[in-house]
Design a protein around this motif. Structure first.
Motif, short mmCIF file in Angstrom:
data_model
loop_
_atom_site.label_atom_id
_atom_site.label_comp_id
_atom_site.label_asym_id
_atom_site.label_seq_id
_atom_site.Cartn_x
_atom_site.Cartn_y
_atom_site.Cartn_z
N GLY A 321 0.83 -1.20 0.00
CA GLY A 321 0.00 0.00 0.00
C GLY A 321 0.86 1.24 0.00
N ASP A 322 0.20 2.36 0.20
CA ASP A 322 0.89 3.65 0.15
C ASP A 322 1.60 3.91 1.48
N SER A 323 2.91 3.85 1.47
CA SER A 323 3.64 4.15 2.70
C SER A 323 4.08 5.60 2.63
N PHE A 324 4.46 6.14 3.75
CA PHE A 324 4.68 7.58 3.80
C PHE A 324 6.12 7.99 4.00
N PHE A 325 6.99 7.06 4.04
CA PHE A 325 8.38 7.47 4.08
C PHE A 325 9.30 6.34 3.68
N VAL A 326 10.52 6.71 3.48
CA VAL A 326 11.57 5.75 3.14
C VAL A 326 12.66 5.96 4.17
N LYS A 327 12.78 5.08 5.13
CA LYS A 327 13.79 5.25 6.17
C LYS A 327 14.71 4.04 6.18
N SER A 328 15.89 4.27 5.72
CA SER A 328 16.85 3.18 5.56
C SER A 328 17.61 2.92 6.85
N ASP A 329 18.09 1.69 7.00
CA ASP A 329 19.01 1.40 8.09
C ASP A 329 20.43 1.71 7.56
N PRO A 330 21.48 1.59 8.39
CA PRO A 330 22.82 1.96 7.93
C PRO A 330 23.30 1.17 6.71
N SER A 331 22.76 -0.04 6.52
CA SER A 331 23.21 -0.84 5.38
C SER A 331 22.62 -0.35 4.06
N GLY A 332 21.50 0.36 4.12
CA GLY A 332 20.83 0.80 2.90
C GLY A 332 20.02 -0.30 2.24
N ASN A 333 19.90 -1.44 2.90
CA ASN A 333 19.15 -2.56 2.32
C ASN A 333 17.85 -2.86 3.06
N ARG A 334 17.63 -2.14 4.16
CA ARG A 334 16.41 -2.36 4.94
C ARG A 334 15.72 -1.02 5.14
N PHE A 335 14.39 -1.05 5.00
CA PHE A 335 13.64 0.20 5.09
C PHE A 335 12.43 0.01 5.99
N LEU A 336 12.25 0.97 6.90
CA LEU A 336 11.02 0.97 7.68
C LEU A 336 9.91 1.55 6.82
N GLN A 337 8.70 1.06 7.03
CA GLN A 337 7.53 1.53 6.31
C GLN A 337 6.37 1.66 7.29
N ILE A 338 5.51 2.61 7.05
CA ILE A 338 4.24 2.65 7.77
C ILE A 338 3.13 2.73 6.73
N ILE A 339 2.27 1.75 6.76
CA ILE A 339 1.17 1.69 5.80
C ILE A 339 -0.13 1.54 6.59
N ASP A 340 -1.00 2.51 6.43
CA ASP A 340 -2.26 2.52 7.19
C ASP A 340 -2.00 2.43 8.69
N GLY A 341 -0.99 3.13 9.15
CA GLY A 341 -0.70 3.16 10.57
C GLY A 341 -0.02 1.91 11.09
N ARG A 342 0.32 0.99 10.19
CA ARG A 342 0.92 -0.27 10.60
C ARG A 342 2.38 -0.31 10.18
N LEU A 343 3.20 -0.81 11.09
CA LEU A 343 4.64 -0.81 10.83
C LEU A 343 5.05 -2.04 10.03
N GLY A 344 5.86 -1.79 9.03
CA GLY A 344 6.41 -2.89 8.24
C GLY A 344 7.84 -2.57 7.87
N ARG A 345 8.47 -3.49 7.17
CA ARG A 345 9.83 -3.24 6.73
C ARG A 345 10.12 -3.98 5.43
N VAL A 346 11.06 -3.42 4.71
CA VAL A 346 11.52 -4.06 3.48
C VAL A 346 12.94 -4.53 3.72
N ASP A 347 13.18 -5.82 3.57
CA ASP A 347 14.51 -6.39 3.73
C ASP A 347 14.96 -6.93 2.39
N ASN A 348 15.96 -6.31 1.84
CA ASN A 348 16.50 -6.76 0.56
C ASN A 348 15.40 -7.01 -0.48
N GLY A 349 14.49 -6.09 -0.54
CA GLY A 349 13.47 -6.13 -1.58
C GLY A 349 12.18 -6.82 -1.22
#
Lengths: 365, 213
Positions: A321-349
Motif C-alpha cells: 500500500g501507500d507508505s509515507f516514508f523511506v527510512k533506511s538502516d545503515p546498510s541501505g538494504n532495509r527500510f522501515l515503512q508505515i502503511i495505514d498506521g501499521r509498521l512494516g519493513r523491506v529487507d533486501n526487496g
C-alpha cells in the motif's frame, strides 16, 4: 449553528491552488445536479426475521471448518507474516510515535520504554542510531524539537529541548516533512507558511535557522539529507506540471535548489517521496504506479535511483500500500515503512509486516 | 404553543415506539421506519434511549440526506447508486439503533457507512467491468459535459485516475470540507495518513490536470 454536509468553510480563494479551486468548482457543479427536495424519503426495511439464522450459522461453521482444515493442511494464507523477520537483521531498536507518545520498541512493536513528553508528531534518526530527534506540536502551528540519546544499554535519556521552533500552516503531521542530518548537527523541516513553501535548516547546537523560501504555495515534502550532511533533498513544484526532486546545497552562499528529475515516471507513475541511501550514490524512492484497467488502487513500490542522474538503477520492491516514508538502516538494504498506521519493513526487496498495531504515526531506526 | 409557555415541556417525551411514531410523522418520514423499530425490552430507560436515538437518526436523515447523497455521487458517479448508498447506510444504522446511543457519534458513523457502501459498489462494479467493460458513470461521462461543462468533467476524469483512497480523501476534504480528524474517522486511518494522502492526491491530480498543486 451546526454545519451540514456540503457546507464549505469560508476559505480565502487566495490560499487555494488552481487545482484546489477547480476541484471545489467541479464538486459544486456535480452536487448541483441533485437538487434539494428531489430525493426519496427514508424507507427502512421491516424488522428482520431469524428464519435464516440457523442455515447461516450452519454454513458459517462449515466454512470455518473448511478454512481451518485447509490452513492446517498447509494451505497458504493471504495475511502477511507478522514478526517473522523481526530482528532478523538491521537495528534492534525502533523509536516510534504512537498516539502522540514517543516509544522505544523492539522490532516487533513491543514497548521497551516510553519517552517523557507528549504531542510528538515526527521522529528522525541520525547515522549512529543512538541519537534521535523528536518534533512536537505546540499551539498555533508551532513545532518544538527535542534531542534524545540512547545510552550504551539502550536506555533513552530525558529529551533535551532544542533552542529553535518552526511554524507551519501545513502542519508537520506528514513524517516526510522532517529529517535529521546523518551527523545529528542539523534538522530540516519543509512545509508551507503564509502561502509560501519553505525549507528550514536548523543548527541543533545553536538553534540558528536558515530558510529557503519559495514565491509560491506549491506543496513541498520529502525532506532528506545527503550522507555528507550538506545537501537537502525535497519534492516541490516551481509551477505548472513541473513537480520534481530538488537538491539544495545548504552551505552555498545563496540557497538555490537544482532539479534532479521530474516526479513523473515514463510509465505514468509518480514519485511520492525519496531519500538518500547511506552510501550517497543512490536514492530510494516510493513510486505510486498508474491505475491499470478496472483496478481502483494503484501499485506502490520502492525504486532505487541514481543520485547523480535520478534514473532507475534496477532495484525495486513491491509494497502492499501507500507508505509515507523511506527510512533506511545503515546498510541501505532495509527500510522501515508505515502503511495505514501499521509498521512494516523491506529487507533486501521483500516486504513484511512487523507489528499488528495500526496506530503508528512515525518511526525511525 | 401559548405565549409564555416554556419551550420544553416539563412532561417527559413519550418513550419507545410512540415517541418514534411521533417523530416520524412530524418529520414526514415514511412509516416503515416505525414498523421496523423494535425498542429494546430490557427496561423503560432502554425504551427511552432507543426512542431518542431513532429521533436523532430521523433528524439526521432530514438534515444530511442531500449532502451525503451528493458526497456519494462524487465517489460512485451516478445518482441512483448514491441514493441507494445513503438509504442503505441509514437503514443499517436503524437496525443497529440500540448501539447508537451517543448522538455525537451518529453522523461520523453514517458518513463512514456511506463511504464503505460506495467502496462496495465500486468493488462490485470492477468485477462487472472486468466482465463486460461497458460501465461509464454519468458524472464523468461524455454526456455529462453538457451539464457540468468540459472543464469540470476534466477534473472528474482526473479524479478517476487516482487510487480510491486518494479520491475519497479529496471528496471528504474539498466537498464536505471535513477536518483531518473527521476524515480520519470516516476513512478509518490516522490523521497523519489523511494529511499525506490528501497532499499526494492533490499532487497527482495536478499532474493529471497539467497544473501546479
Amino acid at each position: 449553528m451546526s454545519r451540514t454536509e456540503g457546507d464549505m468553510r469560508n476559505e480565502s480563494s487566495a490560499t487555494l491552488t488552481r487545482t484546489e479551486e477547480r476541484l471545489r468548482d467541479a464538486f459544486r457543479g456535480a452536487a448541483e445536479t441533485i437538487e434539494p427536495g428531489t430525493l426519496a424519503p427514508l424507507t427502512a426495511p421491516r424488522a428482520r426475521t431469524w428464519k435464516w439464522a440457523i442455515p447461516i450459522a450452519v454454513a458459517g461453521t462449515l466454512s470455518l471448518i473448511l478454512v481451518g482444515t485447509s490452513l492446517l493442511a498447509g494451505g497458504t494464507s493471504r495475511a502477511p507474516d507478522t514478526g517473522s523477520r523481526v530482528l532478523s537483521g538491521g537495528p534492534q531498536r525502533i523509536l516510534a510515535i504512537r498516539g502522540g507518545h514517543a516509544l522505544l520498541e523492539d522490532g516487533a512493536g513491543h514497548q521497551i520504554v516510553r519517552i517523557a513528553g507528549n504531542h510528538y508528531e515526527a521522529v528522525a534518526a541520525t547515522n549512529d542510531r543512538r541519537v534521535f530527534f523528536l518534533a512536537a506540536s505546540a499551539s498555533g502551528g508551532v513545532y518544538t524539537f527535542y534531542r534524545v540519546e540512547l545510552g550504551p544499554d539502550g536506555t533513552p535519556a530525558r529529551p533535551a529541548k532544542l533552542p529553535a521552533t518552526v511554524r507551519l500552516d501545513s502542519g508537520l503531521g506528514k513524517p516526510e516533512s522532517f529529517a535529521a542530518s546523518p551527523d545529528g548537527s542539523q534538522l530540516a523541516v519543509v512545509g508551507n507558511l503564509d502561502g509560501q513553501a519553505e525549507a528550514t535548516v536548523i543548527d541543533v547546537r545553536t538553534g540558528a535557522r536558515r530558510t529557503w523560501r519559495t514565491p509560491s504555495g506549491n506543496a513541498i515534502s520529502s525532506a532528506t539529507w545527503s550522507p555528507d550532511n550538506r545537501t537537502l533533498g525535497f519534492i516541490w513544484s516551481p509551477g505548472g506540471d513541473r513537480q520534481a526532486l530538488h537538491l539544495l546545497d545548504t552551505r552555498a552562499g545563496r540557497l538555490v535548489p537544482r532539479v534532479l528529475r521530474s516526479t513523473a515516471t515514463p510509465d505514468g507513475g509518480l514519485i511520492n517521496i525519496f531519500a538518500f541511501d547511506p552510501g550517497g550514490r543512490t536514492l530510494t524512492a516510493q513510486v505510486q504506479g498508474a491505475k491499470h484497467g478496472p483496478h481502483d488502487d494503484a501499485e506502490y513500490q520502492l525504486v532505487r535511483l541514481s543520485a547523480q542522474t535520478g534514473q532507475p538503477t534496477g532495484w525495486t520492491a513491491r509494497l502492499p500500500g501507500d507508505s509515507f516514508f523511506v527510512k533506511s538502516d545503515p546498510s541501505g538494504n532495509r527500510f522501515l515503512q508505515i502503511i495505514d498506521g501499521r509498521l512494516g519493513r523491506v529487507d533486501n526487496g521483500a516486504f513484511t509486516w512487523t507489528s499488528p498495531a495500526t496506530d503508528y504515526t512515525d518511526a525511525a531506526w | 404553543m401559548k405565549m409564555g409557555e416554556p419551550k420544553h415541556r416539563s412532561k417527559p417525551p413519550p418513550a419507545g415506539k410512540q415517541r418514534i411514531r411521533e417523530v416520524a410523522r412530524v418529520s414526514g418520514v415514511e412509516s416503515d421506519i416505525v414498523g421496523a423499530m423494535r425498542p429494546p425490552r430490557t427496561s423503560v430507560q432502554g425504551h427511552e434511549q432507543a426512542g431518542d436515538a431513532s429521533a436523532a437518526l430521523v433528524s439526521l436523515f432530514r438534515e444530511h440526506q442531500l449532502g451525503l447523497t451528493r458526497t456519494a455521487l462524487m465517489i460512485v458517479g451516478d445518482r441512483a447508486t448514491a441514493e441507494d448508498a445513503v438509504q442503505d447506510a441509514f437503514a443499517e444504522a436503524h437496525r443497529r439503533i440500540d448501539r447508537l446511543t451517543d448522538p455525537d457519534r451518529m453522523l461520523p458513523y453514517i458518513r463512514a457507512s456511506v463511504v464503505n457502501r460506495c467502496r462496495s459498489v465500486l468493488r462490485r462494479r470492477r468485477i462487472a467491468f472486468s466482465a463486460a467493460r461497458v460501465h461509464e458513470p454519468p458524472v464523468w461521462s461524455a454526456e455529462s459535459s453538457v451539464i457540468l461543462g468540459e472543464d469540470r468533467r476534466e477534473v472528474f476524469l482526473a479524479l478517476q485516475r487516482l487510487p480510491r483512497r486518494q479520491r475519497e480523501a479529496l471528496v471528504l476534504r474539498y466537498y464536505l470540507d471535513l477536518g483531518e480528524a473527521e476524515i480520519a474517522d470516516v476513512m478509518g486511518i490516522g490523521r497523519g495518513t489523511v494529511r499525506s494522502t490528501t497532499a499526494r492526491a492533490l499532487a497527482a491530480l495536478a499532474k493529471h490536470l497539467g497544473e501546479q498543486a
